[in-house]
Design a protein around this motif. Structure first.
Motif, PDB file in Angstrom:
ATOM      1  N   LEU A 165       0.851  -1.178   0.000  1.00  0.00           N
ATOM      2  CA  LEU A 165       0.000   0.000   0.000  1.00  0.00           C
ATOM      3  C   LEU A 165       0.892   1.234   0.000  1.00  0.00           C
ATOM      4  O   LEU A 165       1.768   1.376   0.856  1.00  0.00           O
ATOM      5  N   VAL A 166       0.674   2.116  -0.969  1.00  0.00           N
ATOM      6  CA  VAL A 166       1.376   3.393  -1.007  1.00  0.00           C
ATOM      7  C   VAL A 166       0.331   4.496  -0.939  1.00  0.00           C
ATOM      8  O   VAL A 166      -0.531   4.597  -1.820  1.00  0.00           O
ATOM      9  N   ALA A 167       0.379   5.298   0.106  1.00  0.00           N
ATOM     10  CA  ALA A 167      -0.552   6.418   0.284  1.00  0.00           C
ATOM     11  C   ALA A 167       0.242   7.715   0.319  1.00  0.00           C
ATOM     12  O   ALA A 167       1.327   7.768   0.896  1.00  0.00           O
ATOM     13  N   LEU A 168      -0.315   8.743  -0.315  1.00  0.00           N
ATOM     14  CA  LEU A 168       0.345  10.043  -0.340  1.00  0.00           C
ATOM     15  C   LEU A 168      -0.680  11.149  -0.145  1.00  0.00           C
ATOM     16  O   LEU A 168      -1.865  10.980  -0.431  1.00  0.00           O
ATOM     17  N   ARG A 169      -0.192  12.276   0.330  1.00  0.00           N
ATOM     18  CA  ARG A 169      -1.031  13.453   0.408  1.00  0.00           C
ATOM     19  C   ARG A 169      -1.546  13.810  -0.988  1.00  0.00           C
ATOM     20  O   ARG A 169      -0.881  13.556  -1.993  1.00  0.00           O
ATOM     21  N   GLU A 170      -2.716  14.412  -1.011  1.00  0.00           N
ATOM     22  CA  GLU A 170      -3.383  14.737  -2.273  1.00  0.00           C
ATOM     23  C   GLU A 170      -2.440  15.436  -3.252  1.00  0.00           C
ATOM     24  O   GLU A 170      -2.399  15.101  -4.442  1.00  0.00           O
ATOM     25  N   LYS A 171      -1.650  16.381  -2.764  1.00  0.00           N
ATOM     26  CA  LYS A 171      -0.818  17.176  -3.661  1.00  0.00           C
ATOM     27  C   LYS A 171       0.318  16.389  -4.306  1.00  0.00           C
ATOM     28  O   LYS A 171       0.895  16.836  -5.309  1.00  0.00           O
ATOM     29  N   HIS A 172       0.648  15.208  -3.733  1.00  0.00           N
ATOM     30  CA  HIS A 172       1.739  14.399  -4.269  1.00  0.00           C
ATOM     31  C   HIS A 172       1.255  13.180  -5.052  1.00  0.00           C
ATOM     32  O   HIS A 172       2.043  12.583  -5.788  1.00  0.00           O
ATOM     33  N   PHE A 173      -0.004  12.800  -4.889  1.00  0.00           N
ATOM     34  CA  PHE A 173      -0.428  11.492  -5.369  1.00  0.00           C
ATOM     35  C   PHE A 173      -0.291  11.340  -6.881  1.00  0.00           C
ATOM     36  O   PHE A 173       0.158  10.299  -7.377  1.00  0.00           O
ATOM     37  N   ASP A 174      -0.688  12.338  -7.642  1.00  0.00           N
ATOM     38  CA  ASP A 174      -0.661  12.202  -9.105  1.00  0.00           C
ATOM     39  C   ASP A 174       0.752  12.063  -9.658  1.00  0.00           C
ATOM     40  O   ASP A 174       0.938  11.617 -10.797  1.00  0.00           O
ATOM     41  N   VAL A 309      13.872  -4.081  -2.991  1.00  0.00           N
ATOM     42  CA  VAL A 309      12.477  -3.672  -3.163  1.00  0.00           C
ATOM     43  C   VAL A 309      12.214  -2.395  -2.378  1.00  0.00           C
ATOM     44  O   VAL A 309      11.539  -1.472  -2.857  1.00  0.00           O
ATOM     45  N   GLY A 310      12.755  -2.313  -1.164  1.00  0.00           N
ATOM     46  CA  GLY A 310      12.622  -1.092  -0.379  1.00  0.00           C
ATOM     47  C   GLY A 310      13.247   0.100  -1.078  1.00  0.00           C
ATOM     48  O   GLY A 310      12.706   1.215  -1.045  1.00  0.00           O
ATOM     49  N   ARG A 311      14.371  -0.120  -1.721  1.00  0.00           N
ATOM     50  CA  ARG A 311      15.033   0.965  -2.465  1.00  0.00           C
ATOM     51  C   ARG A 311      14.145   1.431  -3.616  1.00  0.00           C
ATOM     52  O   ARG A 311      13.976   2.641  -3.829  1.00  0.00           O
ATOM     53  N   ALA A 312      13.572   0.480  -4.369  1.00  0.00           N
ATOM     54  CA  ALA A 312      12.712   0.842  -5.493  1.00  0.00           C
ATOM     55  C   ALA A 312      11.491   1.629  -5.015  1.00  0.00           C
ATOM     56  O   ALA A 312      11.095   2.626  -5.635  1.00  0.00           O
ATOM     57  N   LEU A 313      10.885   1.175  -3.914  1.00  0.00           N
ATOM     58  CA  LEU A 313       9.747   1.905  -3.365  1.00  0.00           C
ATOM     59  C   LEU A 313      10.168   3.288  -2.879  1.00  0.00           C
ATOM     60  O   LEU A 313       9.462   4.283  -3.096  1.00  0.00           O
ATOM     61  N   GLY A 314      11.314   3.351  -2.227  1.00  0.00           N
ATOM     62  CA  GLY A 314      11.796   4.631  -1.734  1.00  0.00           C
ATOM     63  C   GLY A 314      12.047   5.628  -2.853  1.00  0.00           C
ATOM     64  O   GLY A 314      11.701   6.812  -2.742  1.00  0.00           O
ATOM     65  N   LEU A 315      12.634   5.161  -3.949  1.00  0.00           N
ATOM     66  CA  LEU A 315      12.887   6.050  -5.078  1.00  0.00           C
ATOM     67  C   LEU A 315      11.584   6.537  -5.697  1.00  0.00           C
ATOM     68  O   LEU A 315      11.472   7.701  -6.103  1.00  0.00           O
ATOM     69  N   ALA A 316      10.584   5.643  -5.774  1.00  0.00           N
ATOM     70  CA  ALA A 316       9.295   6.035  -6.342  1.00  0.00           C
ATOM     71  C   ALA A 316       8.596   7.073  -5.471  1.00  0.00           C
ATOM     72  O   ALA A 316       8.038   8.055  -5.973  1.00  0.00           O
ATOM     73  N   VAL A 317       8.625   6.856  -4.158  1.00  0.00           N
ATOM     74  CA  VAL A 317       8.010   7.828  -3.246  1.00  0.00           C
ATOM     75  C   VAL A 317       8.802   9.129  -3.256  1.00  0.00           C
ATOM     76  O   VAL A 317       8.218  10.231  -3.262  1.00  0.00           O
ATOM     77  N   ARG A 318      10.104   9.022  -3.262  1.00  0.00           N
ATOM     78  CA  ARG A 318      10.955  10.217  -3.280  1.00  0.00           C
ATOM     79  C   ARG A 318      10.655  11.081  -4.503  1.00  0.00           C
ATOM     80  O   ARG A 318      10.560  12.305  -4.402  1.00  0.00           O
ATOM     81  N   ALA A 319      10.503  10.440  -5.664  1.00  0.00           N
ATOM     82  CA  ALA A 319      10.195  11.187  -6.878  1.00  0.00           C
ATOM     83  C   ALA A 319       8.846  11.879  -6.756  1.00  0.00           C
ATOM     84  O   ALA A 319       8.679  13.029  -7.181  1.00  0.00           O
ATOM     85  N   ALA A 320       7.857  11.202  -6.170  1.00  0.00           N
ATOM     86  CA  ALA A 320       6.525  11.804  -6.017  1.00  0.00           C
ATOM     87  C   ALA A 320       6.548  12.990  -5.065  1.00  0.00           C
ATOM     88  O   ALA A 320       5.818  13.966  -5.255  1.00  0.00           O
ATOM     89  N   LEU A 321       7.387  12.916  -4.038  1.00  0.00           N
ATOM     90  CA  LEU A 321       7.482  14.011  -3.069  1.00  0.00           C
ATOM     91  C   LEU A 321       8.333  15.172  -3.568  1.00  0.00           C
ATOM     92  O   LEU A 321       8.423  16.199  -2.901  1.00  0.00           O
ATOM     93  N   GLY A 322       8.980  14.965  -4.711  1.00  0.00           N
ATOM     94  CA  GLY A 322       9.782  16.044  -5.269  1.00  0.00           C
ATOM     95  C   GLY A 322      11.201  16.071  -4.783  1.00  0.00           C
ATOM     96  O   GLY A 322      11.919  17.050  -4.989  1.00  0.00           O
TER      97      GLY A 322
END
Length: 335
Positions: A165-174, A309-322
């Motif tokens: 499950l990956v959840a993000l604040r509205e402003k980051h989700f897209d 796998v944690g690294r891949a998820l971290g990079l994906a979340v990091r990119a979404a957060l800017g």
């Protein structure tokens, strides 16, 4: 946002945290209730803030450092199918999942990542759990996505499917994009373990490595209520046997020069893997050390989230957060 910070609950041996560190996140706090897991974390990363406590008893107000965390992460014990929040959440695994979601109320992170069984993503037996999560996250203002990842797609020599499950604040989700596979082809057990299997001069190592040409079945850590370490249930042990590996136990050392590998002769003719080799099959770096006796070490490894796998998820979340990606590939771990 050059220094994104995370909190990891049920951190275990640190697989998810290590992957997030490799993705450029800095740890604010790691939580686990087992002393041996906390010792593993402290041995490998003395500078990390490690708290030994049960998540169900954890008081956020006593740990102010969690309140500026950007990411709340959790590699939780596997929730059983049919678990129901409406029935009071009597299962320990379900209560930990609930506690993680409730902790998001306190931490208010920009992102939340929970790793668990693949069935949690879409299996009908988990609908009650998904409904609880959906209602709570919508109430908190998050949008979220369920995904299934296989560790083998990220260079881990193991068929290990994870529901995330990956959840993000509205402003980051897209801006969020699920991790894309990084492995052009799967890494086999033979490729991953050949060098370590040959460490004591075993003459049959090449013949064995050729036979062990597939990825490993999912490593299973087992329960503290069971006996010694083994590689999993009957079906898993049969898969190992086809590679000429005895999955009924874990070895103290790799084969010596005179070991005769003859899997057709039964268990005595099969090779056995060590805890260090099990860690390689989970994608841990060779220098990551595990505290405790053999069974305790193996259980930490078997329950861990593979760091790649944690690294891949971290990079994906990091990119979404800017967060900037520069320098992540050649990260410098905190010590």
């Amino acid at each position: 946002m050059s220094d994104l910070r995370f909190v990891d609950v049920c951190a275990g041996a640190g697989g998810l945290s290590l992957g997030l560190e490799q993705a450029g996140f800095e740890p604010a706090l790691l939580l686990d209730k087992k002393d041996v897991a906390c010792e593993t974390l402290r041995v490998n990363r003395p500078a990390w803030r490690v708290v030994e406590a049960d998540l169900l008893d954890f008081s956020p107000s006593r740990h102010q450092e969690i309140y500026d965390a950007d990411l709340l992460a959790a590699g939780l014990p596997r929730v059983r199918s049919g678990a129901s929040v409406a029935q009071g959440g009597s299962d320990a695994e379900l209560r930990l999942l609930e506690a993680t979601v409730y902790l998001a109320h306190a931490v208010q992170p920009q992102a939340l990542v929970i790793e668990n069984v693949p069935g949690l993503v879409d299996a009908p037996d988990y609908e009650a759990v998904r409904s609880f999560i959906r209602e709570e996250l919508h109430h908190l203002g998050y949008r979220f996505r369920w995904i299934v990842l296989n560790a083998a797609d990220f260079g881990v020599p193991q068929d290990r499917r994870q529901g995330v499950l990956v959840a993000l604040r509205e402003k980051h989700f897209d801006a969020f994009r699920p991790p894309e596979p990084t492995a052009g082809e799967y890494l086999s057990v033979g490729q991953a373990l050949r060098q370590s299997m040959a460490a004591r001069g075993w003459r049959d190592v090449d013949r064995w490595a050729e036979r062990a040409h597939g990825v490993a079945p999912t490593l299973v850590g087992g329960s503290d209520r069971r006996g010694g370490a083994d590689l999993g249930p009957t079906g898993t042990k049969k898969a190992w046997a086809r590679m000429g590996v005895d999955g009924n136990t874990v070895a103290d050392d790799v084969p010596g020069p005179d070991f005769v590998w003859d899997p057709e002769a039964g268990r005595d003719g099969m090779v056995r893997i060590t805890t260090e080799q099990a860690a390689l099959l989970q994608g841990f770096p060779p220098d990551w050390r595990f505290a405790g006796r053999k069974t305790a070490r193996y259980r930490q490894i078997g329950h861990a989230s593979p760091p790649p796998v944690g690294r891949a998820l971290g990079l994906a979340v990091r990119a979404a957060l800017g967060g900037p990606a520069a320098g992540v590939a050649g990260y410098t771990p905190t010590s």
